[in-house]
Design an enzyme around this catalytic site. Structure first.
Site, PDB file in Angstrom:
ATOM      1  N   GLU A  61      12.521  -9.168   2.501  1.00 16.62           N
ATOM      2  CA  GLU A  61      11.788  -7.844   3.129  1.00 16.62           C
ATOM      3  C   GLU A  61      12.415  -6.502   2.648  1.00 16.62           C
ATOM      4  OE1 GLU A  61       9.772  -6.179   7.159  1.00 16.62           O
ATOM      5  OE2 GLU A  61      10.315  -8.101   7.007  1.00 16.62           O
ATOM      6  N   ARG A  72       4.649  11.000  -1.846  1.00 18.58           N
ATOM      7  CA  ARG A  72       4.581  11.127  -0.994  1.00 18.58           C
ATOM      8  C   ARG A  72       5.494  11.091  -0.082  1.00 18.58           C
ATOM      9  NH1 ARG A  72       3.969   5.912   2.490  1.00 18.58           N
ATOM     10  NH2 ARG A  72       3.086   6.150   4.887  1.00 18.58           N
ATOM     11  N   ASN A 113       8.002  -5.401  -0.280  1.00 20.14           N
ATOM     12  CA  ASN A 113       8.116  -4.399   0.265  1.00 20.14           C
ATOM     13  C   ASN A 113       6.506  -4.073   0.496  1.00 20.14           C
ATOM     14  OD1 ASN A 113       7.428  -1.455   1.646  1.00 20.14           O
ATOM     15  ND2 ASN A 113       9.078  -0.368  -0.020  1.00 20.14           N
ATOM     16  N   ARG A 161      12.302   4.739  12.956  1.00 21.02           N
ATOM     17  CA  ARG A 161      11.267   5.610  13.109  1.00 21.02           C
ATOM     18  C   ARG A 161      10.661   5.683  13.921  1.00 21.02           C
ATOM     19  NH1 ARG A 161       8.576   5.047   7.167  1.00 21.02           N
ATOM     20  NH2 ARG A 161       8.032   6.741   8.307  1.00 21.02           N
ATOM     21  N   HIS A 177      12.484  -2.646   2.429  1.00 20.13           N
ATOM     22  CA  HIS A 177      12.414  -1.051   3.071  1.00 20.13           C
ATOM     23  C   HIS A 177      12.750   0.524   2.387  1.00 20.13           C
ATOM     24  CE1 HIS A 177       8.726  -2.924   5.518  1.00 20.13           C
ATOM     25  NE2 HIS A 177       9.836  -3.541   6.123  1.00 20.13           N
ATOM     26  N   ASP A 227       2.281 -15.424   7.138  1.00 18.52           N
ATOM     27  CA  ASP A 227       2.109 -17.003   7.278  1.00 18.52           C
ATOM     28  C   ASP A 227       1.265 -17.363   6.113  1.00 18.52           C
ATOM     29  OD1 ASP A 227       0.762 -16.916  10.072  1.00 18.52           O
ATOM     30  OD2 ASP A 227      -1.219 -16.800   8.946  1.00 18.52           O
ATOM     31  N   ALA A 241       2.873  -0.651   4.935  1.00 22.74           N
ATOM     32  CA  ALA A 241       1.935  -0.787   6.377  1.00 22.74           C
ATOM     33  C   ALA A 241       1.143  -2.145   6.845  1.00 22.74           C
ATOM     34  CB  ALA A 241       1.434   0.257   6.324  1.00 22.74           C
ATOM     35  N   SER A 264      13.091   2.837   3.845  1.00 22.61           N
ATOM     36  CA  SER A 264      13.492   3.847   5.111  1.00 22.61           C
ATOM     37  C   SER A 264      13.988   3.210   5.901  1.00 22.61           C
ATOM     38  CB  SER A 264      11.986   4.964   5.782  1.00 22.61           C
ATOM     39  OG  SER A 264      11.353   4.185   6.208  1.00 22.61           O
ATOM     40  N   ARG A 323       6.656   1.057  13.701  1.00 23.54           N
ATOM     41  CA  ARG A 323       7.348   0.919  12.975  1.00 23.54           C
ATOM     42  C   ARG A 323       8.225  -0.370  12.926  1.00 23.54           C
ATOM     43  NH1 ARG A 323       4.594   3.468   8.372  1.00 23.54           N
ATOM     44  NH2 ARG A 323       4.311   5.842   9.094  1.00 23.54           N
ATOM     45  N   HIS A 369       4.144  -4.608   9.315  1.00 16.90           N
ATOM     46  CA  HIS A 369       3.588  -3.844  10.945  1.00 16.90           C
ATOM     47  C   HIS A 369       2.308  -4.249  11.397  1.00 16.90           C
ATOM     48  CE1 HIS A 369       6.271  -0.688   9.983  1.00 16.90           C
ATOM     49  NE2 HIS A 369       6.008  -0.178   9.152  1.00 16.90           N
ATOM     50  N   TYR A 373      10.874   8.757   1.590  1.00 16.46           N
ATOM     51  CA  TYR A 373      11.229   7.000   0.965  1.00 16.46           C
ATOM     52  C   TYR A 373      11.846   8.145  -0.543  1.00 16.46           C
ATOM     53  CZ  TYR A 373       7.073   5.893   3.927  1.00 16.46           C
ATOM     54  OH  TYR A 373       6.907   5.747   5.144  1.00 16.46           O
ATOM     55  N   PRO A 430       1.064  -1.123   0.063  1.00 21.15           N
ATOM     56  CA  PRO A 430      -0.148  -0.067   0.027  1.00 21.15           C
ATOM     57  C   PRO A 430       0.847   1.462   0.314  1.00 21.15           C
ATOM     58  CG  PRO A 430      -0.420  -1.550   1.990  1.00 21.15           C
ATOM     59  CD  PRO A 430       0.343  -2.019   1.054  1.00 21.15           C
ATOM     60  N   ASN A 431       0.441   1.998  -1.052  1.00 18.63           N
ATOM     61  CA  ASN A 431       0.761   3.462  -1.096  1.00 18.63           C
ATOM     62  C   ASN A 431       2.146   3.948  -1.767  1.00 18.63           C
ATOM     63  OD1 ASN A 431      -1.686   5.208   0.746  1.00 18.63           O
ATOM     64  ND2 ASN A 431      -0.439   3.620   2.654  1.00 18.63           N
TER      65      ASN A 431
END
Length: 149
Positions: A98, A18, A74, A107, A100, A87, A77, A102, A111, A80, A23, A10-11
């Site tokens: 994984e 953004r 990535n 943070r 990210h 799963d 949100a 940032s 997060r 978290h 970012y 998302p985002n």
């Protein structure tokens, strides 16, 4: 040919506009193009997908088994909050990294918790879009037998 699925949550479709101070200014299209070029130079097929919907990401992880050799995720949100993504990663047994943009550990406290980190082979954060290239290289090294863990 070796295949890596890059999933963005998302985002991330808003990259470049953004919170660029957090970012960066690169758009998602720019990041994906960079990953495509990097994969091509290494002889690896790169498939990219972005969704703001958890179920779409789950379906993509499920479909990766037998189709892709590795996943770079990535989860935004959902990192978290999503036990379902954790799963799914456990269930498909496709090596997953994984990523990210940032440094999530520097943070806000909420997060700093990653549900998916328990299921992945590693986490790269804080290097901007370069983290995706690091993840591609790490998966390639794993495919060559350079890392068992």
């Amino acid at each position: 040919m070796t295949s890596i699925l890059i999933l963005n949550g998302p985002n991330l479709n808003l990259l470049g506009t953004r919170q660029p101070e957090v970012y960066g200014r690169e758009t998602l299209a720019m990041v994906e193009e960079k990953c495509q070029r990097h994969g091509t130079s290494a002889g690896v097929e790169i498939t990219c997908l972005q969704s703001n919907h958890e179920g779409v990401l789950l379906d993509a992880i499920h479909a990766a088994k037998g189709r892709h050799d590795g996943i770079i995720l990535n989860a935004g949100a959902f990192t978290h909050s999503s036990v379902a993504l954790m799963d799914a990663i456990y269930s498909v047994e496709v090596p997953t990294i994984e990523v990210h943009l940032s440094n999530i550990h520097a943070r806000e406290s909420f997060r700093q918790t990653s549900y998916i980190s328990k299921a992945v082979i590693g986490q790269i954060c804080g290097f901007g879009s370069f983290g995706y290239l690091m993840a591609i290289d790490a998966l390639i090294e794993r495919f060559k037998g350079g890392s068992d863990e």
